[in-house]
Design a protein around this motif. Sequence first.
Motif, PDB file in Angstrom:
ATOM      1  N   ASP A 157       0.828  -1.207   0.000  1.00 36.45           N
ATOM      2  CA  ASP A 157       0.000   0.000   0.000  1.00 36.45           C
ATOM      3  C   ASP A 157       0.862   1.257   0.000  1.00 36.45           C
ATOM      4  O   ASP A 157       0.559   2.232  -0.691  1.00 36.45           O
ATOM      5  CB  ASP A 157      -0.920   0.021   1.234  1.00 36.45           C
ATOM      6  N   GLU A 163       3.537   5.920  -5.491  1.00 35.54           N
ATOM      7  CA  GLU A 163       3.453   5.949  -6.956  1.00 35.54           C
ATOM      8  C   GLU A 163       2.500   7.058  -7.451  1.00 35.54           C
ATOM      9  O   GLU A 163       2.614   7.511  -8.584  1.00 35.54           O
ATOM     10  CB  GLU A 163       2.980   4.579  -7.466  1.00 35.54           C
ATOM     11  N   CYS A 164       1.561   7.452  -6.612  1.00 33.17           N
ATOM     12  CA  CYS A 164       0.672   8.573  -6.975  1.00 33.17           C
ATOM     13  C   CYS A 164       1.439   9.885  -7.066  1.00 33.17           C
ATOM     14  O   CYS A 164       1.028  10.808  -7.759  1.00 33.17           O
ATOM     15  CB  CYS A 164      -0.435   8.751  -5.938  1.00 33.17           C
ATOM     16  N   ARG A 216       2.148   1.826  -3.493  1.00 31.30           N
ATOM     17  CA  ARG A 216       1.092   2.238  -4.421  1.00 31.30           C
ATOM     18  C   ARG A 216       0.688   3.698  -4.173  1.00 31.30           C
ATOM     19  O   ARG A 216       0.300   4.409  -5.095  1.00 31.30           O
ATOM     20  CB  ARG A 216      -0.125   1.320  -4.309  1.00 31.30           C
ATOM     21  N   THR A 217       0.785   4.123  -2.929  1.00 29.62           N
ATOM     22  CA  THR A 217       0.491   5.522  -2.626  1.00 29.62           C
ATOM     23  C   THR A 217       1.605   6.432  -3.140  1.00 29.62           C
ATOM     24  O   THR A 217       1.356   7.460  -3.777  1.00 29.62           O
ATOM     25  CB  THR A 217       0.335   5.716  -1.100  1.00 29.62           C
TER      26      THR A 217
END
Lengths: 309, 309, 309
Positions: free
Chosen positions: C89, C95-96, C92-93
């Motif tokens: 997680d 990556e924002c 993936r965050t």
Amino acid sequence: MLKGRHLIEPGDFQIEEIESIMQLADNIITNPKGYSLVCKGKLLASLFYEPSTRTRFSFEAAMLRLGGEIIGFDDPNNSSVSKGESLGDTIRTIECYSDIAVIRHPREGTARLVSKFAKEMPIINAGDGGHEHPTQTLTDLLTIRKYKGGCDNHVVGVCGDLLFGRTIHSLVKTLNRYEGITFIFISPKELKMPENILHQLNPDSYRETTNLDDVIGELDILYMSRVQRERFVSEEEYLRLKDYYILDKKKMRKAKEDMIVMHPLPRVNEIAIEVDDDPRAVYFKQAKCGMYVRMALIAKLLGVEDNND
Amino acid sequence: MLKGRHLIEPGDFQIEEIESIMQLADNIITNPKGYSLVCKGKLLASLFYEPSTRTRFSFEAAMLRLGGEIIGFDDPNNSSVSKGESLGDTIRTIECYSDIAVIRHPREGTARLVSKFAKEMPIINAGDGGHEHPTQTLTDLLTIRKYKGGCDNHVVGVCGDLLFGRTIHSLVKTLNRYEGITFIFISPKELKMPENILHQLNPDSYRETTNLDDVIGELDILYMSRVQRERFVSEEEYLRLKDYYILDKKKMRKAKEDMIVMHPLPRVNEIAIEVDDDPRAVYFKQAKCGMYVRMALIAKLLGVEDNND
Amino acid sequence: MLKGRHLIEPGDFQIEEIESIMQLADNIITNPKGYSLVCKGKLLASLFYEPSTRTRFSFEAAMLRLGGEIIGFDDPNNSSVSKGESLGDTIRTIECYSDIAVIRHPREGTARLVSKFAKEMPIINAGDGGHEHPTQTLTDLLTIRKYKGGCDNHVVGVCGDLLFGRTIHSLVKTLNRYEGITFIFISPKELKMPENILHQLNPDSYRETTNLDDVIGELDILYMSRVQRERFVSEEEYLRLKDYYILDKKKMRKAKEDMIVMHPLPRVNEIAIEVDDDPRAVYFKQAKCGMYVRMALIAKLLGVEDNND
């Protein structure tokens, strides 16, 4: 005009002002290169008196993607706070160096206090204790706008720890300023939405339930929230309640095809990993919206959004 | 020529060299945009082996406002110092990555030591133990120049802890190199200016007193300083002396109309908050001068001040 | 094509791909200004879950010298890891917000794990526990290429702690993919190159010895390594072995005139300071090569190396 203003809590801004930030965020999403230099020569002070990698990264990425630069700290122990200086003096000094400041502080009311000392520098509250976290609210609104076409006329399920959930209280109060919102509050009895929030709502505009399964089919938006271990009085209470409202594939089958699932992150286990690939799960996209809305906010407060030529 | 030089203590530079930095700082204040890209492509290593948010922010803001970039740390525990590497090796490695370095270290003499290992990279001392802090001195000089028209011919009151005050010793030694300076040293007997500093002054150029009230009317400049709790042998001594020399509105009424009040900050309570709005109080403007003089210093040491086209 | 790829261990890349990075690094060294804007508008996430100033500075300087920007942390305690979020997680965050990420983590395999969650963002392993550190290998290869004309056909002495030396294992495995390499492994018996590495080599391509003096005259390259105190079971063992293989002027007299001495740094005392001025000592130049090769790597993984116009 938002130029030079502070953002301490969502209520500081009119709905029209919030919408103007959303509009600018839309423009930035459509044309990021057009805004990549609007903050050229501007400095953001990133003042994290309490660690928060996610929020800090979001603000810093926002400023850098506007062409601005950062000074800051992420650990109060490395700051000179210990020398007995007042926060007022600290902020007046930082104002000598930077054009805008983001502050996160464990003590409620600190951002508001600090903003009274800043004479020219806009202050953005990035969370003060259990109180307010207004840019999370802006993030949520932009996500709803982007993935549901706008913020009016939705049935919004809010699930999890509604008693202590800082970001949820802000969102509910702000969504309540839009038209045609119906809330369904889903929580264990021990973690119900507090009375002082419910009193601000039209009694016809909300319902309360303890069962996500019963209502998920009605929802346009499902806002899940984390059960924070540190909010519980005992470990037993935490263990008993934490898995109570877990969203999984089975529950998702009952939901509308165009419902969206939101979550402020970080999650622990309140949304099963198997839900991540469901196209209705927008919580990581929501984090990206957080960066764009912060870009729009910074540009507005600095009054530089038209520097894109 | 200052290009490629180190600044470890104020005595490293001739008065003419200091004046050339002041002149460049004036130019930057007048035309900041003209200098906003002179350090494009240059990297500053910001090496804080001891936390100091204020000084670090000032240097980093200075470099960023010249168009340069920063690598650095603000906490020795997060550095690889613990692996037993010598400071000489550390600095030779950092020289591979950066064009100029600022170092703050708790041990006296560290900045000088380190500068002997840097072959091409200018080193700026941002404070080494109780020893020297030359950019604070430059900050003070620029403030005097800006708000009193120049550094010659002033009656300068220096008040507070004169025994341990690092920045004060540097300022006195440097101001003594200008013309027509008269010092009035105002302190409790226990915290008098040390003999080794007094010996460097012309006996006719200074007086000592324990009473700020008696002399404030004569002063062109009043330099206040913090009473640092950690300098005292006992808590009782600290409590007895700390409020002894507090500047308030009442004392300010006896001062000249064009006197300026300076303070290196942070202050604790040696200047009452009520003085902040007095136009003669320039201590926050002084902090801003600190950023501009660091911009000028960095540009001079890198030899890029004429890159503004 | 390296665009969008991860680098977790040297074996992830073909020799031709490694050579293309070397070629780009050469071009950057020749014409740094030509590459000073290729990463304009790109963000590197610098995620150091374990402090490493040297490696972090090298990556951050690389990104900044390409015109990119940095978000990051250098201390896991200041991150929100403690809130119980999974690394998946987290990445993936992040990556924002960012376009590429560098991660260092004390747990073996973390970089590989994390790379499986990044959908669009290249991940570079900057060290995971005792396992891999591929950009040190690239650094070593660029240094050999630059100071020995290429990576083929050398007699390479590898001296010191060969049992635990993470960077050494990577280098040996990678050099073994070039033509005409002969290794001479020089170590105390207790710290010999492990069998699993030796098994990967042609038996004719290496020898083992305990005596640097006996073989130094044969070497084209001498790769020295640090004896890490924390690898030893007892302080006595450490003290007995640490000075065993110290390179000094006397030993250097027996070496070829064009031999080069390399070291990944930091050194403790395995190379005497008196050797530093010997032109064959390239270990500080090696650190500089590290920055250039990271510039090339970042530009390749982002696919921006041709943005120089």
